[in-house]
Design an enzyme around this catalytic site. Sequence first.
Site, PDB file in Angstrom:
ATOM      1  N   GLY A  69       0.851  -1.243  -0.022  1.00  0.00           N
ATOM      2  CA  GLY A  69      -0.107   0.004   0.013  1.00  0.00           C
ATOM      3  C   GLY A  69       0.940   1.297   0.077  1.00  0.00           C
ATOM      4  N   CYS A  70       0.196   2.309   0.434  1.00  0.00           N
ATOM      5  CA  CYS A  70       0.991   3.492   0.593  1.00  0.00           C
ATOM      6  C   CYS A  70       2.306   3.478   1.221  1.00  0.00           C
ATOM      7  CB  CYS A  70       0.107   4.631   1.060  1.00  0.00           C
ATOM      8  SG  CYS A  70       0.886   6.152   1.645  1.00  0.00           S
TER       9      CYS A  70
END
Length: 213
Positions: free
Chosen positions: A47-48
């Site tokens: 993810g981020c």
Amino acid sequence: MKNILFILLFVFKSCEGKEKKFEIKEFKEPIKMNIQDNLEIATFAGGCFWCTEAIFNEIKGVQKVVSGYTGGSIKNPSYREICTGTTGHAEAIQITFDPSLIAYEDLLEIFFGTHDPTTLNRQGADVGTQYRSEIFYHTQEQKEKAENYILLIEKEKLYSNPIVTKVSSAVVFYEAEEYHQDYYAANSEQGYCQMVIAPKLEKLRKYYKSNLK
């Protein structure tokens, strides 16, 4: 209604908004890691990278965490290009760690415990192939450990849905623009940090106390 809209602006990680605020910096060559003999490298996409970087910066035995891009088809990608989801790159972190202080298996446990490995190409509101779950192994030993760990958590049925995390050979890793590095440390009061990253850190500090610096 205005308050709700204000909150939503911070919850969603907007590529467009960042491009207006920050200057894009392109890199002419991939990052070169100067690793001491007693240190190793781990590369994770979950993810981020603001989130994953903030998490692993708190882990005992981790010497350095770099946010960047890997697994794609073009050279020298910029954040703007990554945001299109067409380059094939994932937002990832490259971790330099001391295996005498933190085992690769422990890094895997923290990696799986602090993101959702069952959602394909997304983490929460962050959607796109750049937010996929993927482990990039640097040695055959890392490959086997990652694959065995996935088999273990599937056998134990720790998740109600199938694991979608890919295990791939490490390829060129490009360091992200400077403003992405140590993002949470420099912007902890920002809305996305407060609403998305802070809860992950609370979970980390609750369940992985023995692994913290």
